[in-house]
Design an enzyme around this catalytic site. Structure first.
Site, short mmCIF file in Angstrom:
data_model
loop_
_atom_site.label_atom_id
_atom_site.label_comp_id
_atom_site.label_asym_id
_atom_site.label_seq_id
_atom_site.Cartn_x
_atom_site.Cartn_y
_atom_site.Cartn_z
N HIS A 48 0.83 -1.13 0.06
CA HIS A 48 -0.25 -0.06 0.07
C HIS A 48 0.79 1.43 -0.05
O HIS A 48 0.59 2.14 -0.88
CB HIS A 48 -0.93 0.07 1.24
CG HIS A 48 -2.03 1.11 1.32
ND1 HIS A 48 -3.02 0.99 0.17
CD2 HIS A 48 -2.13 2.11 1.97
CE1 HIS A 48 -3.70 2.05 0.50
NE2 HIS A 48 -3.28 2.84 1.53
N GLU A 70 -2.23 -5.68 -4.51
CA GLU A 70 -2.75 -5.30 -3.41
C GLU A 70 -4.49 -5.73 -3.37
O GLU A 70 -5.00 -6.19 -2.28
CB GLU A 70 -3.28 -3.83 -3.46
CG GLU A 70 -3.19 -3.09 -2.07
CD GLU A 70 -3.30 -1.54 -2.17
OE1 GLU A 70 -2.37 -0.82 -1.93
OE2 GLU A 70 -4.54 -1.04 -2.49
N ASN A 405 26.41 -23.50 -3.92
CA ASN A 405 27.16 -24.66 -3.79
C ASN A 405 26.72 -25.72 -2.77
O ASN A 405 26.12 -27.01 -3.00
CB ASN A 405 28.39 -24.40 -3.44
CG ASN A 405 29.26 -24.45 -4.56
OD1 ASN A 405 29.03 -24.35 -5.71
ND2 ASN A 405 30.53 -23.90 -4.31
#
Lengths: 679, 173
Positions: A48, A70, A405
């Site tokens: 918002h 929203e 990794n």
């Protein structure tokens, strides 16, 4: 009155990026199915704010995009929509997309419009499907739900009486912005009441004399309106009342469950497609500002205050002229303490909690585990440990590489884990803590560990070690830091991108740090990174050779001692070795490699400083040891160029320049000279 | 009002007319007069002790602390192989701002003495004959005649970047 909004952009971007980080974090923490409403609220609030801000600054693409998010979030918040993995993934991609859009705005270049449109379409699709529980979200059920949805939504006409208190503008609230937001919800008619407007000459520019009567027509809920006014709650009289209710589908048959179609999509179509590779190259780096906690600033102000007091005390001592040595000494001692504290506080301003570097990992782990079909729990500890901003920026990439990794090669897929009697879910642990003057970062996993046999056979085939050489486990593990060394059987698109552990090691060494690996086959591996806290100041040992003073980083010096004649040995090529307890270490004469005129040429007359870098030890032959002090590092490259064996310079108390020795470089340099001399 | 506008106009005219005139600070090196663009000169200071840098050519005298900045000092006489001369009371360090790969560097040069400041028109510059010598013509902006004297104008950016800082590697090895 027009205000140059540009000046607020920087703050807006910073806040928005922080908001996005927060959204990402909360989204990753959401439990599917039974999401905590507080978390969703947090995400919603962040979205918002971004929407509001971007609308204010005229970044319509951002505002429109956020608006869709929203709406989706709003449904989740009200419990009208189940929190599904699908929705969360979409929201995560949307967060990425918003980052992209905001980044493009900040750097004034083109966002990846294709991606924006795809995502907008996906969001729209999801919104149209409506708030279906996951089980019913199949296509067959969708149309039916939609119908149900449509029936539920009522088109309402709201009458909003908005009477701001005169001081409202001074709180930084702009009615126009709120009206713009309301206009996004439905058809808005605004009537201004200017009856309270005083005569022109009496107008105070920062007072609000107007009040408004607004009519909003659309499928809007009461909360949506109050939300827009939520920031001015205390600064106005507000009434919101429904005027009439109309059955929606009599007017607008297919309207999803919201206002999504209000946003004209055609306008979002890319006008021109600029290559995204070109855009990514943008040289504008991250915002070069730091948000500093107010406590740090307070501390500085306090210290400066004390410094001023000390200064006046000292000048008074000077005026007395009674030869009061004690007072002067006290004053100087105090000055010294103040200076040191001030220095520490100033350094602390640059310090940020390492969570800034860690924050990207929950998302990365989330995405990668899904891709790799693994189950991994990410644990983080010591996120509040502070680290200098420059170090932080440079440690990010090596960390990413190590985490990748661990996920790719370290932690096994669930089936194998179960077969090996391990819990199905692997654990990746990121830990940071302070130790002495450095920071230690550990990346550990409970995965497969390093396969010593495979590493040594690979090393033999590459000619890194001799066929019959037997190495300790530690030595074998160190082999993975060699350039071009990879034991991965197959290159996946996660790792094996041509960047190896050698680059990681080089980057860390470039920061003056070190990396170690400790691994047990089948149990997991731990990578330990040790870094200096800051790149700007180091503890130095001052040494003398002839007339020159050099500085050796204290951290590199293991010990210093006078040379005993019996312990000096030479080998054929003229290399001098010194027997130190049970090892032989080569002697490097500093005056030799720096071409200086030394005071002593006999080893027994001078001192030997044993320095270590990268596991390699040498005895540095010098004339004398001077004091120890903290030195501020200045680069030689700024105005000159790199010099072998020297990492930088500093200015000593008497104003002269002293060079800081780069121990690693020095050893390398000496070794090169030795081989050249032999050849 | 009108006079102000006129003066301004005259001023602009004046600038346009002298578009190609630059001011040069000249200094003496082994009896010859050399000039550098005065806009590059940051300050002039007396010779002071320097910290030597190991394994650099003789003409790199070392570095000094210029109010917190580490500045390398280069002896132009030695660079140009004009022979050694004891530093005397007129020996000065001219601190110059040099453009190098888009960023500025601060470098100090040691010269025998500063001489004068001349305005010299670009059109009055004569190209230096390419006749060997210790200064490659790429480092010369040209030759100018001032009051019957020859002044050698240096291209300081090229000289210090290509001729000095980048050349160190090859010379040392």
């Amino acid at each position: 009155m027009s205000i140059d909004l540009e000046q607020f952009h920087q703050t807006f971007f910073e806040e928005s990026f922080e908001g996005l980080d927060e959204m990402e974090k909360e989204l990753l923490d959401l439990d599917m199915g039974s999401a905590d409403s507080e978390s969703i609220n947090t995400i919603f609030r962040a979205a918002h704010s971004i929407k509001g801000g971007s609308a204010t600054f005229g970044f319509t693409d951002v505002a429109e995009f956020t608006h869709r998010m929203e709406t989706l979030l709003d449904e989740m918040r009200d419990g009208r929509r189940e929190v599904t993995q699908e929705a969360v993934n979409l929201l995560l991609s949307s967060v990425d997309c918003l980052r992209d859009l905001l980044g493009a705005q900040r750097e004034h270049n083109e966002p990846d419009k294709e991606n924006v449109i795809t995502l907008q379409q996906q969001l729209d699709d999801m919104l149209k499907v409506g708030s279906t529980p996951p089980a019913e979200s199949s296509h067959a059920a969708a149309s039916e739900t939609r119908k149900k949805e449509v029936e539920e939504i009522k088109e309402t006409e709201w009458l909003i009486q908005f009477h701001p208190h005169p001081h409202m503008l001074r709180t930084g609230n702009e009615p126009l912005r709120m009206f713009n937001e309301l206009a996004l919800l439905g058809d808005l008619i605004v009537k201004a009441d200017h009856s309270k407007l005083p005569a022109f000459c009496d107008i105070a520019f920062d007072e609000c004399y107007l009040s408004w009567e607004l009519t909003l027509k659309g499928s809007v809920k009461h909360e949506q309106i109050t939300e827009i006014f939520e920031w001015v709650d205390d600064d106005c009289d507000l009434s919101i009342e429904p005027v009439s209710e109309v059955e929606q589908h009599s007017q607008k048959p297919v309207k999803g469950n919201g206002e999504t179609e209000k946003v004209p999509q055609t306008e979002n179509k890319p006008v021109e497609q600029k290559g995204k590779t070109e855009r990514r190259k943008s040289s504008l780096s991250e915002a070069s500002s730091i948000r500093v906690g107010i406590d740090k600033v307070d501390e500085l102000v306090n210290l400066v205050g004390e410094l001023v007091i000390t200064q006046s005390m000292l000048s008074q001592t000077n005026e007395d002229d009674s030869g009061n040595q004690d007072k002067l000494r006290d004053g100087l001692a105090q000055l010294e303490r103040n200076t040191r504290e001030l220095q520490e506080s100033v350094m602390r301003i640059r310090m940020l909690p390492i969570s800034f570097a860690f924050n990207r990992f929950p998302r990365m782990v989330h995405d990668l585990t899904q891709k790799l079909g693994k189950k991994v729990e990410l644990k983080m500890s010591g996120e509040q440990t502070e680290l200098d901003k420059t170090v932080m920026e440079k440690i990010g990439d090596p960390l990413v590489h190590l985490v990748r990794n661990s996920l790719d090669h370290g932690i096994e897929i669930p089936e194998i884990r179960l077969k090996n009697g391990k819990p199905e879910i692997g654990v990746l642990h990121l830990n940071a803590y302070h130790q002495g003057g450095s920071i230690v970062i550990e990346i550990s996993d409970d995965g497969a560990g390093l396969n010593a046999a495979r590493i040594s056979s690979k090393a033999k085939s590459q000619g890194l070690i001799d066929e019959n050489e037997v190495l300790t486990k530690e030595k074998i593990h160190e082999l993975i830091f060699n350039p071009g060394f990879s034991t991965a059987e197959t290159l996946s698109d996660v790792s094996g991108r041509g960047v190896g552990m050698d680059v990681v090691k080089r980057n860390i060494k470039g920061l003056g740090g070190s990396i170690d690996v400790d691994s047990e086959e089948g149990k997991g591996s731990t990578f330990t990174i040790r870094l200096p806290l800051t790149l700007a100041i180091l503890d130095g040992q001052l040494i003398r050779v002839g007339n020159e003073t050099y500085i050796i980083p204290l951290i590199s010096i293991e010990e210093t001692f006078q040379v005993s004649y019996e312990l000096i040995n030479t080998i054929a090529n003229g290399t001098e070795l010194y027997r130190l307890r049970d090892e032989y270490i080569p002697i490097v004469r500093l005056h030799d490699i720096f071409n200086l005129q030394p005071e002593h040429t006999e080893l027994t007359d001078g001192l030997l400083a044993v320095v270590e870098s990268d596991g390699c030890k040498v005895g540095l032959f010098i004339d004398d040891l001077l004091g120890q002090q903290q030195v501020v590092i200045k680069g030689l490259e700024t105005n000159f160029r790199r010099v072998d064996g020297v990492s930088g310079a500093t200015i000593l108390g008497d104003g002269t320049v002293s060079l800081i020795l780069d121990v690693g470089g020095l050893i390398e340099f000496a070794r090169k000279r030795q081989t050249k001399a032999v050849a | 009002m009108s006079t102000a506008a006129e003066t301004l106009e005259v001023g602009v005219d004046h600038i346009i007319n002298n578009e190609d005139t630059s001011q040069y600070l000249t200094f003496i090196l082994g009896g010859e007069e050399y000039g550098i663009d005065i806009l590059r000169v940051q300050e002039i200071k007396g010779w002071d002790l320097v910290t030597t840098i190991p394994n650099t050519p003789e003409y790199i005298k070392g570095v000094i602390n210029l109010r917190g900045t580490i500045v390398p000092i280069i002896d132009l006489r030695e660079k140009f192989a004009l022979g050694n001369k004891k530093y005397g009371p007129t020996t000065v360090v001219i601190v110059l701002k040099v453009e190098s790969e888009g960023c500025d560097r601060i470098v100090g040069v040691v010269v025998d003495a500063v001489s004068d400041v001349y305005s010299i028109r670009g059109s009055d510059l004569k190209p230096a004959p390419d006749f060997g010598g210790t200064i490659s013509t790429e480092f010369l902006r040209g030759l100018a005649t001032v009051e019957d004297k020859m002044v050698i104008l240096l291209n300081i950016d090229e000289l210090l970047n290509v001729g000095v800082l980048n050349a160190i590697d090859t010379e040392v090895n």
